[in-house]
Design a protein around this motif. Structure first.
Motif, mmCIF file in Angstrom:
data_model
loop_
_atom_site.group_PDB
_atom_site.id
_atom_site.type_symbol
_atom_site.label_atom_id
_atom_site.label_comp_id
_atom_site.label_asym_id
_atom_site.label_seq_id
_atom_site.Cartn_x
_atom_site.Cartn_y
_atom_site.Cartn_z
ATOM 1 N N THR A 168 29.281 41.869 26.014
ATOM 2 C CA THR A 168 30.102 41.182 27.009
ATOM 3 C C THR A 168 30.440 42.145 28.136
ATOM 4 O O THR A 168 31.007 43.209 27.904
ATOM 5 C CB THR A 168 31.396 40.640 26.375
ATOM 6 N N LEU A 169 30.054 41.762 29.350
ATOM 7 C CA LEU A 169 30.405 42.507 30.554
ATOM 8 C C LEU A 169 31.498 41.707 31.252
ATOM 9 O O LEU A 169 31.269 40.596 31.707
ATOM 10 C CB LEU A 169 29.197 42.690 31.469
ATOM 11 N N SER A 170 32.683 42.284 31.291
ATOM 12 C CA SER A 170 33.836 41.607 31.873
ATOM 13 C C SER A 170 34.300 42.370 33.104
ATOM 14 O O SER A 170 34.340 43.594 33.106
ATOM 15 C CB SER A 170 34.958 41.562 30.833
ATOM 16 N N TYR A 171 34.641 41.616 34.153
ATOM 17 C CA TYR A 171 35.188 42.219 35.361
ATOM 18 C C TYR A 171 36.561 41.633 35.635
ATOM 19 O O TYR A 171 36.754 40.423 35.533
ATOM 20 C CB TYR A 171 34.313 41.921 36.585
ATOM 21 N N SER A 172 37.496 42.499 35.996
ATOM 22 C CA SER A 172 38.782 42.068 36.532
ATOM 23 C C SER A 172 38.750 42.401 38.020
ATOM 24 O O SER A 172 38.389 43.510 38.405
ATOM 25 C CB SER A 172 39.934 42.788 35.848
ATOM 26 N N PHE A 173 39.099 41.433 38.845
ATOM 27 C CA PHE A 173 38.989 41.552 40.299
ATOM 28 C C PHE A 173 40.390 41.666 40.875
ATOM 29 O O PHE A 173 41.184 40.731 40.772
ATOM 30 C CB PHE A 173 38.272 40.306 40.833
ATOM 31 N N PHE A 174 40.716 42.815 41.474
ATOM 32 C CA PHE A 174 42.062 43.105 41.943
ATOM 33 C C PHE A 174 42.107 43.304 43.452
ATOM 34 O O PHE A 174 41.184 43.863 44.032
ATOM 35 C CB PHE A 174 42.581 44.404 41.312
ATOM 36 N N ASP A 175 43.232 42.911 44.064
ATOM 37 C CA ASP A 175 43.535 43.317 45.447
ATOM 38 C C ASP A 175 43.836 44.813 45.399
ATOM 39 O O ASP A 175 44.447 45.291 44.449
ATOM 40 C CB ASP A 175 44.782 42.609 45.975
ATOM 41 N N THR A 176 43.451 45.522 46.440
ATOM 42 C CA THR A 176 43.763 46.947 46.517
ATOM 43 C C THR A 176 44.468 47.247 47.831
ATOM 44 O O THR A 176 43.863 47.745 48.760
ATOM 45 C CB THR A 176 42.480 47.807 46.386
ATOM 46 N N PRO A 177 45.754 46.923 47.926
ATOM 47 C CA PRO A 177 46.471 47.138 49.178
ATOM 48 C C PRO A 177 46.513 48.601 49.593
ATOM 49 O O PRO A 177 46.541 48.912 50.765
ATOM 50 C CB PRO A 177 47.866 46.611 48.890
ATOM 51 N N LYS A 178 46.491 49.539 48.658
ATOM 52 C CA LYS A 178 46.513 50.955 49.001
ATOM 53 C C LYS A 178 45.262 51.331 49.778
ATOM 54 O O LYS A 178 45.304 52.100 50.706
ATOM 55 C CB LYS A 178 46.622 51.813 47.742
ATOM 56 N N LEU A 179 44.118 50.785 49.361
ATOM 57 C CA LEU A 179 42.873 51.084 50.048
ATOM 58 C C LEU A 179 42.842 50.461 51.443
ATOM 59 O O LEU A 179 42.264 51.008 52.360
ATOM 60 C CB LEU A 179 41.677 50.586 49.245
ATOM 61 N N ALA A 180 43.467 49.309 51.578
ATOM 62 C CA ALA A 180 43.464 48.614 52.883
ATOM 63 C C ALA A 180 44.217 49.428 53.928
ATOM 64 O O ALA A 180 43.893 49.384 55.105
ATOM 65 C CB ALA A 180 44.087 47.236 52.733
ATOM 66 N N SER A 181 45.219 50.175 53.519
ATOM 67 C CA SER A 181 46.025 50.920 54.486
ATOM 68 C C SER A 181 45.443 52.296 54.797
ATOM 69 O O SER A 181 45.944 52.987 55.656
ATOM 70 C CB SER A 181 47.443 51.072 53.953
ATOM 71 N N GLN A 182 44.388 52.707 54.096
ATOM 72 C CA GLN A 182 43.794 54.034 54.339
ATOM 73 C C GLN A 182 42.805 54.018 55.452
ATOM 74 O O GLN A 182 42.222 53.078 55.799
ATOM 75 C CB GLN A 182 43.110 54.549 53.071
#
Length: 182
Positions: A168-182
């Motif tokens: 089983t290959l499972s992905y969790s997909f997250f917002d990354t607000p820290k990356l957006a501000s860099q």
């Protein structure tokens, strides 16, 4: 009855130790993040580092053996995403290169950068599952309401144990607000 002077001194000493303990616990909490990162790099383990590098492979298909690779797509409650695997399972021959397609859509009216975090089960199969290309290798910028196909190319090592018949290959997909501000 004890005099107020010694009691007050004991209370101040206790408050001082409690403040030192609280500050130490707070500092330890901050130290865990870089410590975890270093340990994951050293042991080449953990969701944060596993699967974040491309693997060079040579195809050696074992046509006499087949196993099932299952794909799961998860979105936490925080964030507005549509995320799914185009096909929930695929039958694979170890040693042969395959491609799986996922679909992700930003449901918000704002541009967002997302990161997919992979997980492989059973854990025994982790060392035999190799990604040659994956959307999880880098953050994914999405415009407002943008949707697109995401691809992962993988190969299951021919030396995968015989008792492993499903990965089983499972992905969790997250917002990354820290990356957006860099």
């Amino acid at each position: 009855m004890a005099e107020p002077g010694p009691r007050r001194s004991a209370n101040r000493r206790l408050v001082g130790w409690l403040l030192v303990f609280t500050a130490g616990a707070f500092a330890f909490g901050f130290a865990l993040v870089p410590l975890y990162t270093v340990l994951c790099k050293v042991w080449d383990a953990g969701a944060r580092w596993y699967g974040t590098r491309a693997t060079n492979v040579v195809e050696r298909p074992v046509s006499s053996r087949s196993l099932t690779v299952e794909f799961l797509a998860n979105v936490p409650n925080a964030g507005q995403w549509q995320f799914r695997a185009e096909s929930p399972t695929v039958a694979v021959h170890p040693g042969q290169l395959y491609e799986a397609h996922f679909w992700a859509k930003n449901l918000s009216a704002q541009p967002v950068i997302a990161q997919a975090v992979p997980s492989i089960a059973p854990s025994l199969a982790t060392r035999y599952f190799h990604k040659t290309e994956c959307f999880c290798f880098r953050p994914q910028p999405f415009a407002a309401s943008e949707g697109r196909e995401l691809i992962v190319r993988f190969i299951v090592d021919p030396d995968v144990p015989q008792d492993v018949d499903r990965i089983t290959l499972s992905y969790s997909f997250f917002d990354t607000p820290k990356l957006a501000s860099q």
